[in-house]
Design an enzyme around this catalytic site. Structure first.
Site, short mmCIF file in Angstrom:
data_model
loop_
_atom_site.label_atom_id
_atom_site.label_comp_id
_atom_site.label_asym_id
_atom_site.label_seq_id
_atom_site.Cartn_x
_atom_site.Cartn_y
_atom_site.Cartn_z
CG HIS A 281 8.02 4.49 -3.92
ND1 HIS A 281 7.91 3.63 -4.98
CD2 HIS A 281 8.20 3.71 -2.82
CE1 HIS A 281 8.02 2.39 -4.55
NE2 HIS A 281 8.19 2.41 -3.24
NE ARG B 186 12.26 -1.76 1.53
CZ ARG B 186 12.93 -0.61 1.51
NH1 ARG B 186 13.27 -0.02 2.64
NH2 ARG B 186 13.27 -0.07 0.36
CB CYS C 202 -0.93 -0.01 1.21
SG CYS C 202 -0.06 0.22 2.77
FE1 CFM Z 1 13.04 0.19 -5.50
FE2 CFM Z 1 12.48 -2.15 -5.68
FE3 CFM Z 1 11.04 -0.49 -4.18
FE4 CFM Z 1 13.55 -1.22 -3.48
FE5 CFM Z 1 12.54 -3.20 -1.93
FE6 CFM Z 1 11.47 -4.05 -4.18
FE7 CFM Z 1 10.07 -2.44 -2.65
MO1 CFM Z 1 10.52 -4.87 -1.88
S1 CFM Z 1 14.41 -1.51 -5.35
S2 CFM Z 1 12.55 0.67 -3.43
S3 CFM Z 1 14.39 -2.11 -1.68
S4 CFM Z 1 11.20 -0.62 -6.27
S5 CFM Z 1 12.62 -5.11 -2.76
S6 CFM Z 1 12.16 -4.13 -6.31
S7 CFM Z 1 9.40 -4.12 -3.70
S8 CFM Z 1 10.81 -2.93 -0.72
S9 CFM Z 1 9.17 -0.56 -3.02
#
Ligand code: CFM
Length: 537
Positions: free
Chosen positions: A191, A92, A58
């Site tokens: 993000h 994480r 989410c």
């Molecule tokens: Fe970038 Fe990712 Fe993500 Fe990531 Fe992660 Fe991820 Fe994520 Mo899980 S590199 S920041 S450290 S998009 S592994 S592939 S899904 S937490 S939001």
């Protein structure tokens, strides 16, 4: 022989109602690489069909968990029911290393306002204020961040007003995030919200000049399993100063001073390209895409940084570090290739790793037959060249787009336009990201936001040697007799970044694809049937 991907696609779509199948067909693409470098269009960053089991998280997870969470000295308070805070706590494997035992590290704490019925009915601002006061009295942090969960948005608590008020009262930076879980179609919205607030409230608030010569930031590296430690070591040995990482092993002060860097390097394009772009507009810092996953990618990224600074001494040091590291890498590569060559992998992960980790598999001689992101956008699949044609729908419009202009006193282009053109002519892709699909073979399957039903069918049809996903998928995959590597948390392994990380990865995958243990897995009812048959005969 590999199955025909078009037949597989039809097979997956067959199970859906007509309308769902029609939409889904645009998210399941058989890869092609056209002569001009273009790839087929894929539908991405759209809502998951209700009822489908998605891998997605989410908006709150993307904001609190992903982008801000790895920072050790911002005290994070989840404003919401206790579960949101608890289930986003320490899951994480983002590591951090305070300079001394006296330095702050709040990552091990889980702070929440623990909303109850009373706050849902009468409002939660009072409890939030009290929580901030209590947290301040306990920890005396430099900064406090407040994260909104779904009910906060539903009842209309004004976290930003509370933050302003508490900032004035406590004399420290307090800022809030409207990152309610429902705000977007996935964590990707989180993000963006995190990037906006970091940029607004923290970046550029410390004017201490930095005397070093080669200063960079590393954007979108979150130190999962210690990856950032490996990269930090490499940069240091090359003589490159890392001002701030966003946000693995990071601190509040480093963010505040990060506008002193002369180059932004972007590791995870999906989660943080916004910061790179805003920093260029406001301060004049250009950015390049890097990838420290895979030995080749690591070498190339270091060389690109050296190329940008255009300094003979730096180039020499980079070459020295690369050659020091490569011997051991090639030795292990050679060894694992004898056992892994030709084996197949599938990667359905996040918004960048499904791309980056294909390079590691390729270095081992393994082939990626299908891959996809959970929440990436079209540019992460097809490259930034498609950005002008990406449709902005109501869900994306929901997220604030900051209007950034050059800073009156601090905007200072690090390179003249002529210099950037020269660098580009010499092969440095400034502000470029080519995306995942141009690097995947023709005929491989690309699936956006894979649904669990599709995962199970793919496992049956392709029987890959390894499937990469996360904890939610892991056990279903293993029950299908196939090893599952978690590419979010790395299971208990890592680091996998840089040269040392590549060696770790080769060894781990070699071990996983060459053990037969999962093929012995038998469901209890299957065992029962066998037993009954044995008795009957
Ligand atoms: Fe970038 Fe990712 Fe993500 Fe990531 Fe992660 Fe991820 Fe994520 Mo899980 S590199 S920041 S450290 S998009 S592994 S592939 S899904 S937490 S939001």
């Amino acid at each position: 022989m590999q199955p025909n991907p078009h037949t597989v696609k039809d097979e997956l779509l067959k199970a859906y109602p007509k309308k769902t199948a029609r939409k889904r067909a645009e998210q399941i693409v058989v890869n092609q690489r056209r002569a001009d470098g273009a790839v087929p269009e894929i539908r991405a960053n759209v809502r998951t069909t209700p009822g489908a089991i998605t891998q997605r998280g989410c908006t709150y997870a993307g904001c609190k968990g992903v982008v801000i969470g790895p920072t050790r000295d911002i005290l994070s308070i989840t404003h919401g029911p206790i579960g949101c805070g608890f289930y986003s706590w320490l899951t994480r494997r983002n590591q951090t290393r305070p300079e001394s035992p006296q330095d702050a590290n709040y990552i091990t704490y889980c702070l929440s306002t623990d909303m109850q019925d009373e706050q849902i009915v009468f409002g939660g601002e009072k409890k939030l204020r009290a929580a901030i006061e209590e947290a301040y009295a306990l920890f005396h942090p430099k900064a406090i961040a407040i994260f909104s969960t779904c009910p906060v948005g539903l009842i209309g608590d004004d976290v930003h007003a509370v933050a302003r008020d508490m900032r004035d009262r406590l004399g420290i930076n307090v800022f809030g995030f409207s990152c309610e879980g429902y705000k977007g179609v996935s964590q990707s919205a989180g993000h963006h919200i995190a990037n906006n607030q970091l940029f607004k409230h923290v970046v550029g608030t410390d004017e201490t000049p930095r005397p070093e010569k080669f200063k960079i930031n590393l954007l979108g590296e979150y130190n999962i399993g210690g990856d950032a430690f490996v990269i930090e070591d490499l940069l240091e040995r090359c003589g490159i100063t890392l001002i701030s990482t966003f946000s693995g092993n990071s601190t509040y002060d480093a963010f505040a001073n990060s506008h002193m860097a002369d180059l932004n390097t972007v590791m995870c394009h999906r989660s943080i390209n916004y910061v790179a772009e805003m920093m260029e507009k406001k301060f004049g810092i250009p950015w390049i895409k890097v990838n420290f996953v895979g030995a080749e990618g690591t070498a190339k990224s270091l060389r690109h940084i050296a190329q940008y600074f255009n300094d003979a001494g730096l180039t020499e040091r980079v070459e020295k570090v690369v050659s020091e590291e490569m011997t051991a890498v090639l030795e292990t590569q050679f060894e694992v290739r004898s056992r892994c060559e030709g084996k197949t992998a599938m990667l359905f992960v996040g918004g960048s790793r499904a791309h980056h980790y294909q390079t590691l598999f390729a270095e081992m001689g393994m082939k990626t037959v299908a891959a996809g992101y959970e929440f990436a956008h079209r540019d992460d699949y097809e490259g930034r060249r498609v950005l002008p044609t990406v449709k902005v729908d109501a869900d994306s419009r929901n997220i604030e787009e900051l209007q950034v202009v050059p800073d009156e006193t601090r905007y200072q282009p690090r390179k003249g336009p002529g210099e950037l053109v020269q660098l580009e002519a010499a092969g440095l892709d400034v502000r470029g990201y080519q995306g995942m699909m141009p690097e995947m073979e023709e005929g491989t399957l690309v699936i956006d936001d894979i649904y669990h039903f599709e995962t199970e069918r793919l496992l049956e049809i392709y029987k890959p040697d390894i499937f990469c996903a996360g904890i939610k998928e892991k056990y279903a995959v293993q029950k299908a007799g196939i090893p599952c590597k978690q590419l979010h948390s790395y299971d208990y392994g890592g680091p996998y970044a840089g040269f040392r990380g590549a060696i770790n990865f080769y060894n781990e995958i070699d071990r996983m694809v060459n053990t037969k243990i999962w093929s012995y897995v038998q469901a209890p009812w299957e065992a029962e049937e066998e037993l009954e048959e044995a008795i009957a005969s």
